[in-house]
Design an enzyme around this catalytic site. Structure first.
Site, short mmCIF file in Angstrom:
data_model
loop_
_atom_site.label_atom_id
_atom_site.label_comp_id
_atom_site.label_asym_id
_atom_site.label_seq_id
_atom_site.Cartn_x
_atom_site.Cartn_y
_atom_site.Cartn_z
N ASP A 1 0.87 -1.19 0.00
CA ASP A 1 0.00 0.00 0.00
C ASP A 1 0.90 1.23 0.00
O ASP A 1 2.13 1.12 -0.01
CB ASP A 1 -0.97 -0.01 1.21
CG ASP A 1 -2.28 0.71 0.88
OD1 ASP A 1 -2.25 1.94 0.70
OD2 ASP A 1 -3.33 0.04 0.82
N HIS B 1 -12.27 -1.21 -9.27
CA HIS B 1 -13.45 -0.36 -9.49
C HIS B 1 -13.17 1.12 -9.22
O HIS B 1 -13.98 1.97 -9.53
CB HIS B 1 -14.66 -0.88 -8.70
CG HIS B 1 -14.68 -0.49 -7.25
ND1 HIS B 1 -15.85 -0.38 -6.54
CD2 HIS B 1 -13.68 -0.19 -6.38
CE1 HIS B 1 -15.56 -0.02 -5.29
NE2 HIS B 1 -14.26 0.09 -5.17
C1 LIG Z 1 -10.70 1.08 -1.53
S1 LIG Z 1 -9.26 0.78 -0.62
C2 LIG Z 1 -9.18 -0.98 -0.62
C3 LIG Z 1 -8.40 -1.51 0.52
C4 LIG Z 1 -8.44 -3.02 0.71
N1 LIG Z 1 -7.93 -3.72 -0.45
C5 LIG Z 1 -9.84 -3.49 1.06
O1 LIG Z 1 -10.27 -4.49 0.49
O2 LIG Z 1 -10.50 -2.87 1.89
C6 LIG Z 1 -7.98 1.23 -1.74
C7 LIG Z 1 -6.60 1.03 -1.16
O3 LIG Z 1 -5.67 1.34 -2.19
C8 LIG Z 1 -4.62 2.11 -1.61
N2 LIG Z 1 -4.01 2.89 -2.69
C9 LIG Z 1 -4.50 3.97 -3.34
N3 LIG Z 1 -3.66 4.37 -4.29
C10 LIG Z 1 -2.61 3.52 -4.25
C11 LIG Z 1 -1.42 3.41 -5.02
N4 LIG Z 1 -1.16 4.25 -6.02
N5 LIG Z 1 -0.59 2.40 -4.74
C12 LIG Z 1 -0.85 1.53 -3.73
N6 LIG Z 1 -1.97 1.58 -2.98
C13 LIG Z 1 -2.83 2.57 -3.24
C14 LIG Z 1 -5.30 2.93 -0.57
O4 LIG Z 1 -4.37 3.41 0.39
C15 LIG Z 1 -6.29 1.93 0.00
O5 LIG Z 1 -5.74 1.17 1.04
#
Ligand SMILES: C[S@@+](CC[C@H](N)C(=O)[O-])C[C@H]1O[C@@H](n2cnc3c(N)ncnc32)[C@H](O)[C@@H]1O
Length: 533
Positions: free
Chosen positions: A350, A398
């Site tokens: 992350d 999504h």
């Molecule tokens: C909607 S959340 C989903 C989190 C987890 N997979 C879940 O099922 O609840 C999106 C996740 O993607 C991470 N994220 C957003 N942009 C990112 C990036 N460019 N690289 C890595 N992680 C990222 C956010 O910090 C967050 O934890």
């Protein structure tokens, strides 16, 4: 010349979100007609849509519409029949019937499948009957004003009105007015609008009391965050979607969304960056997500419990393989998986801030914790964890329009070993009318939220398949499954560059296409290969 450029297939392919935006600022295949949906292995609540004129239920004594029974009466009977089933179950189990009385439970308990089905039938049929009772013109005339209900709830939630007096007390309107900086007249008018939706009540003139709904708004911080995120972030953003679509009709850019128009960040920054600068808003969104994903139909256990239709990782466990959770937040999915599988190594990736704020140790089970590592990784850069067995995206795809989603998959390619599995855990939209009406409305709303905030989208099976195909011919799409009772699907592809190489060689040697698996994989996106696997 080979049709397949092997070098590019296997090449390193990372690029930033901005690069993707510049190169691919268009929707590549969202409008392709999807084929009729083949039977999915399992669907959540197996109710039929009720809008159809010829309606039956799957109950012992189906409510059928005859020439002497209008559709409205058939719906009313169905509502009655299904409600009686719910009541019988609740009585038998000494459970209270739902009520908005202040001391009533805020939720149904976990129900057996057939009673849950009855609940969904009642919700769907009630909605349809309500629309019929309003009539077509009335349903539009008054339906379009629903945003005003959201506005009232927004103000009440923002000012914390529900927390200003105890659940078991009543308060005069003037006492309540004295406890808030909200203008007294405006408090009165908005609270009375909220009452039309079961939030607060007025048992006698100017005396305000809680209902179960206003009580839960006072008590449940995650629900408060959910209302705040929806009404103060998504609601204003949704009011600007039309402007965004008129200005940038392709609607793929993260910085040209309704959200960006609403909050003056067009061509400046995507929503995630805006929230990154505002810890209060970011925290509210995080809690709102907890409120959603902890709820019915979204629990992680649906993915973990193989017995309930979850994802089987026993072959990865047998070899002590590696599972990578991309955008895995604080690693809660891996924690649950690590408790079930004793040999798999887990990598949670992350952004640095998220990784830094993860609990240490990650869980209370040392045998599980020692096999889970968290690393900072931007998923718009090349995948650093090479040769893993599974690369997992939950609630990630999504959030992105097609060009970005393709890039996320391309960024995996340099790390993939033959046979590596790519598993996406997201909603997968069925054809209109195949989902039960409540779930369909919920998922299509979520799709609209994705458009509003990120120019992103929920996808159908055909759209997921096309994502993989567009990312590389080396991905073999294996299909979509959905654990019973779960709203999220498990979408899977496997990395088989060998098939592409074989197909390219076969083509070079001018072997007829019908000769073997490889040629078939090369031409149709690999059905044969997945059978092989
Ligand atoms: C909607 S959340 C989903 C989190 C987890 N997979 C879940 O099922 O609840 C999106 C996740 O993607 C991470 N994220 C957003 N942009 C990112 C990036 N460019 N690289 C890595 N992680 C990222 C956010 O910090 C967050 O934890």
């Amino acid at each position: 010349m080979s049709k397949f450029k092997l070098a590019s297939l296997l090449s390193r392919s990372s690029s930033s979100a901005t690069d993707v935006e510049k190169k691919l600022n268009r929707r590549s295949f969202s409008f392709s007609p999807s084929k009729p949906k083949k039977e999915v292995e399992t669907v959540s609540i197996d109710t039929k849509p009720t809008m159809a004129a010829t309606e039956t239920t799957e109950t012992e004594a189906p409510v059928t519409e005859t020439s002497s029974t209008s559709h409205m009466v058939a719906l009313a009977r169905k509502i009655s029949q299904e409600t009686e089933k719910i009541e019988a179950y609740m009585k038998e189990n000494k459970l209270p019937m739902p009520s908005f009385d202040v001391d009533a439970p805020a939720d149904f308990p976990k129900l057996p499948e057939e009673i849950l089905r009855s609940r969904y039938e009642v919700m769907s049929a009630t909605k349809e009957l309500g629309l019929l009772a309003q009539g077509p013109r009335g349903s539009i005339r008054w339906g379009v004003q629903q945003f005003l209900d959201v506005m009232a709830l927004q103000v009440i939630n923002h000012y914390g009105i529900a927390k200003l007096f105890p659940a078991d007390a009543t308060i005069t309107l003037s006492e309540l007015q004295a406890k808030t900086s909200l203008d007294p007249i405006n408090l009165a008018r908005l609270i009375r609008l909220a009452m039309t939706n079961g939030i607060f009540r007025e048992p006698s003139p100017n005396m305000i009391a809680h209902t179960a709904a206003s009580r839960v708004l006072a008590e449940d911080g995650d629900l408060e965050a959910w209302v705040g995120f929806n009404s103060e972030d998504i609601f204003p953003a949704s009011a600007h979607v039309l402007q965004a679509l008129k200005t940038y009709p392709e609607a793929t850019s993260l910085t040209r969304t309704g959200f960006c128009f609403a909050f003056d960040t067009v061509d400046k920054e995507p929503m995630f960056a805006t929230f990154g600068k505002d810890p209060i808003r970011a925290r509210r969104m995080g809690r709102a997500m907890m409120s959603l994903t902890g709820g019915e139909g979204y629990e992680v256990s649906y993915f973990v419990n193989v017995e309930g239709g979850g994802y089987d990782l026993s072959s990865v466990d047998a070899t002590g393989g590696t599972f990578v959770d991309i955008g895995g937040s604080h690693g809660f999915v891996c924690v649950d998986l690590a408790k079930r599988y004793k040999n798999i190594k887990f990598v949670v990736q992350d952004l640095p801030k998220t990784v830094d704020s993860a609990p240490k140790p990650i869980c209370d089970d040392p045998q599980a914790a020692e096999r889970i590592s968290l690393i900072a990784h931007d998923f718009f850069a090349e995948q650093p964890t090479k040769d893993a067995d599974v690369y997992y995206f939950r609630w990630i795809m999504h959030n992105y329009s097609t060009p970005y989603a393709i890039q996320l998959l391309k960024n995996l390619v340099p790390a993939l070993k033959p046979g590596a599995r790519i598993v996406i855990n997201d909603h997968c939209l069925l054809e209109p009318g195949q989902e039960n009406a409540f779930d369909e409305s919920l998922m299509r709303r979520m799709d609209a939220v994705m458009l509003t905030l990120l120019n992103a989208q929920e996808r159908t099976e055909a759209e997921f398949k096309e994502l993989f195909k567009a990312a590389s011919d080396g991905f073999v799409f294996k299909g979509v499954r959905r654990p019973k009772g779960c709203r999220m699907s498990i979408i899977e592809a496997v990395w088989r560059p060998d098939l592409v190489i074989a197909a390219a060689e076969a083509k070079e040697e001018e072997v007829p296409k019908t000769n073997g698996v490889a040629a078939e994989a090369a031409t149709n996106g690999t059905t044969a290969a997945s059978k092989d696997d």
